[in-house]
Design a protein around this motif. Structure first.
Motif, PDB file in Angstrom:
ATOM      1  N   UNK A  18      10.733  17.688   8.060  1.00 27.08           N
ATOM      2  CA  UNK A  18      10.020  16.902   9.050  1.00 27.08           C
ATOM      3  C   UNK A  18       8.592  16.616   8.655  1.00 27.08           C
ATOM      4  N   UNK A  19       8.244  16.871   7.405  1.00 31.95           N
ATOM      5  CA  UNK A  19       6.876  16.654   6.918  1.00 31.95           C
ATOM      6  C   UNK A  19       6.758  15.278   6.286  1.00 31.95           C
ATOM      7  N   UNK A  20       5.649  14.644   6.533  1.00 30.94           N
ATOM      8  CA  UNK A  20       5.390  13.342   5.928  1.00 30.94           C
ATOM      9  C   UNK A  20       5.176  13.502   4.428  1.00 30.94           C
ATOM     10  N   UNK A  21       5.883  12.696   3.670  1.00 30.48           N
ATOM     11  CA  UNK A  21       5.759  12.691   2.217  1.00 30.48           C
ATOM     12  C   UNK A  21       4.904  11.515   1.757  1.00 30.48           C
ATOM     13  N   UNK A  22       5.119  10.377   2.396  1.00 30.42           N
ATOM     14  CA  UNK A  22       4.406   9.177   1.979  1.00 30.42           C
ATOM     15  C   UNK A  22       4.319   8.211   3.153  1.00 30.42           C
ATOM     16  N   UNK A  23       3.217   7.473   3.230  1.00 29.66           N
ATOM     17  CA  UNK A  23       3.061   6.404   4.212  1.00 29.66           C
ATOM     18  C   UNK A  23       2.553   5.170   3.473  1.00 29.66           C
ATOM     19  N   UNK A  24       2.494   4.076   4.195  1.00 31.05           N
ATOM     20  CA  UNK A  24       1.973   2.869   3.575  1.00 31.05           C
ATOM     21  C   UNK A  24       2.304   1.649   4.399  1.00 31.05           C
ATOM     22  N   UNK A  25       2.207   0.501   3.785  1.00 36.00           N
ATOM     23  CA  UNK A  25       2.488  -0.741   4.498  1.00 36.00           C
ATOM     24  C   UNK A  25       2.863  -1.829   3.510  1.00 36.00           C
ATOM     25  N   UNK A  26       3.552  -2.832   4.052  1.00 35.03           N
ATOM     26  CA  UNK A  26       3.934  -4.023   3.309  1.00 35.03           C
ATOM     27  C   UNK A  26       3.570  -5.229   4.152  1.00 35.03           C
ATOM     28  N   UNK A  81       4.342  -1.277   8.724  1.00 36.51           N
ATOM     29  CA  UNK A  81       3.978   0.057   8.273  1.00 36.51           C
ATOM     30  C   UNK A  81       5.218   0.911   8.066  1.00 36.51           C
ATOM     31  N   UNK A  82       5.119   1.917   7.221  1.00 34.17           N
ATOM     32  CA  UNK A  82       6.263   2.797   6.993  1.00 34.17           C
ATOM     33  C   UNK A  82       5.789   4.220   6.785  1.00 34.17           C
ATOM     34  N   UNK A  93       0.851  -1.191   0.000  1.00 33.48           N
ATOM     35  CA  UNK A  93       0.000   0.000   0.000  1.00 33.48           C
ATOM     36  C   UNK A  93       0.885   1.238   0.000  1.00 33.48           C
ATOM     37  N   UNK A  94       0.598   2.196  -0.880  1.00 39.45           N
ATOM     38  CA  UNK A  94       1.242   3.503  -0.881  1.00 39.45           C
ATOM     39  C   UNK A  94       0.174   4.569  -0.686  1.00 39.45           C
ATOM     40  N   UNK A  95       0.378   5.465   0.282  1.00 38.36           N
ATOM     41  CA  UNK A  95      -0.474   6.640   0.464  1.00 38.36           C
ATOM     42  C   UNK A  95       0.410   7.866   0.276  1.00 38.36           C
ATOM     43  N   UNK A 147      -3.204   9.321  -5.401  1.00 33.66           N
ATOM     44  CA  UNK A 147      -3.046   9.604  -3.968  1.00 33.66           C
ATOM     45  C   UNK A 147      -2.905   8.341  -3.132  1.00 33.66           C
ATOM     46  N   UNK A 148      -3.472   7.246  -3.589  1.00 34.88           N
ATOM     47  CA  UNK A 148      -3.350   5.981  -2.867  1.00 34.88           C
ATOM     48  C   UNK A 148      -3.391   4.852  -3.876  1.00 34.88           C
ATOM     49  N   UNK A 149      -2.535   3.861  -3.657  1.00 32.60           N
ATOM     50  CA  UNK A 149      -2.483   2.711  -4.555  1.00 32.60           C
ATOM     51  C   UNK A 149      -2.167   1.491  -3.709  1.00 32.60           C
ATOM     52  N   UNK A 150      -3.041   0.496  -3.756  1.00 34.46           N
ATOM     53  CA  UNK A 150      -2.829  -0.717  -2.968  1.00 34.46           C
ATOM     54  C   UNK A 150      -3.040  -1.937  -3.849  1.00 34.46           C
ATOM     55  N   UNK A 151      -2.195  -2.936  -3.626  1.00 36.24           N
ATOM     56  CA  UNK A 151      -2.245  -4.159  -4.422  1.00 36.24           C
ATOM     57  C   UNK A 151      -2.086  -5.368  -3.510  1.00 36.24           C
ATOM     58  N   UNK A 152      -2.870  -6.382  -3.774  1.00 37.21           N
ATOM     59  CA  UNK A 152      -2.646  -7.711  -3.203  1.00 37.21           C
ATOM     60  C   UNK A 152      -2.221  -8.617  -4.348  1.00 37.21           C
TER      61      UNK A 152
END
Length: 355
Positions: free
Chosen positions: A146-154, A138-139, A104-106, A295-300
């Motif tokens: 110090x600003x968040x650029x991207x979050x997501x998970x693996x 999570x990442x 997942x990329x946010x 803005x968000x992309x998630x794959x299984x």
């Protein structure tokens, strides 16, 4: 690919130490500087054709001074953090016994050449299902402000304490890039620093970010739920796989060694799941016209792309609009990818912002 094909049977039913590991958070000791040529190399590796990935004037047309990394570029940074986590914290697992199942990329804002990014990872959960451990990591990436650029998970699946087949171990040892540090050496090097307090964990924030208007090609007001996107295709060769392995830092030999792939139970060398996801993001960009609109992309992941020595393999992409949010001007798109009739994604969803 199935876990049965690549993970050896464990000797015993090991107990997952979820209370000890779940919730532990780590931060990279050093930051990652996003190089302009690295962005260009990655764009070519995932066949991202938009000019903003290659040239500053095209990026400035979208409102950014530096060239823009493709949406899945953070996987280059993430794979280093994940390997450090496996080398120094999740040491009960063998790297040859691990598969990625979800990504997942946010995207708060696109990654740009010149960014200095710090990585935080957190072990969200470890769930045991049969012989396998499903590890959700999570990442977050923060920039020099110090600003968040991207979050997501693996999500990765692995077996604890499995005895690795000697043939596979020898093959991997002879093919993998060297030197690879031992777990003890990795821990001593301190690539990751434990974050022990809530205050440290909250050190990064979603600070206000520049949010230039997207330059989308389709007219949002003319879109409709259920509408089909134009079909698209991509081709991958053995050379593409070797190139992506080097550019991304993914050393798994099943993507370039026939011997390793056969020992893993595969019919032949197969494409990286993250390469397939990168190609899918390019398909979305070609439709919407602006790589910063995703803005968000998630794959299984559910299948693989076998790549022969003498001919490219073709991947076919399709998409359908699942929902529309007029207040945010967001379209949610369900994607599908197939290769030689094989389904590649169990689920693939993108949220795309429109002008």
């Amino acid at each position: 690919m199935s876990t049965e094909q690549t993970i050896a049977q464990p000797e015993s039913d090991a107990v997952v130490q979820t209370p000890t590991l779940a919730g532990r958070r780590f931060r990279s000791r050093d930051h990652y500087v996003v190089g302009r040529e690295k962005v260009r190399e990655f764009a070519r590796a995932v066949q991202a054709q938009h000019g903003a990935h290659l040239r500053e004037p095209d990026a400035r047309k979208l409102g950014y001074e530096g060239i823009i990394a493709p949406p899945t570029f953070s996987s280059v940074i993430g794979i280093t953090a994940t390997r450090a986590l496996l080398d120094s914290v999740l040491t009960d697992y063998d790297l040859s016994q691990i598969l990625q199942t979800d990504q997942v990329f946010e995207i708060v804002r696109p990654i740009l050449a010149g960014d200095q990014l710090t990585t935080e990872v957190v072990i969200e959960s470890i769930r045991q299902f049969g012989d396998n451990d499903f590890i959700l990591v999570g990442f977050s990436l923060t920039d020099q402000r110090g600003a968040v650029v991207q979050t997501g998970s693996t999500t990765i699946v692995a077996r604890r304490g499995a005895e690795v087949d000697a043939n596979i171990a020898d093959t991997v040892e002879n093919i993998m890039m060297h030197p690879r540090p031992s777990a003890q050496a990795a821990a001593a090097a301190g690539a990751l620093v434990a974050v022990d307090t809530d205050a440290d964990a909250a050190g990064s924030a979603r600070l206000p970010q520049p949010n230039p208007l997207v330059h989308s090609l389709p007219d949002f007001d003319r879109l409709s739920v259920g509408e089909q996107l134009p079909a698209g295709t991509a081709e991958v060769t053995r050379g593409d796989l070797a190139n992506y392995a080097g550019v991304s830092g993914d050393p798994n030999p099943i993507h370039f060694s026939e011997q390793a792939a056969t020992l893993a139970g595969l019919p032949t060398v197969v494409a990286h799941g993250m390469l397939t996801m990168g190609l899918a993001s390019g398909y979305l960009t070609s439709w919407v016209g602006d790589p910063t609109a995703i803005e968000k992309f998630s794959v299984r992941f559910s299948g693989f792309v076998p790549v022969a020595t003498d001919a490219p393999s073709t991947i076919e992409f399709t998409g359908k609009i699942k929902s529309l949010d007029p207040s945010r001007r967001i379209a949610t798109v369900m994607m599908a990818g197939t290769s030689d009739g094989r389904k590649l994604f169990g689920r693939a969803i993108a949220e795309i912002r429109f002008a």
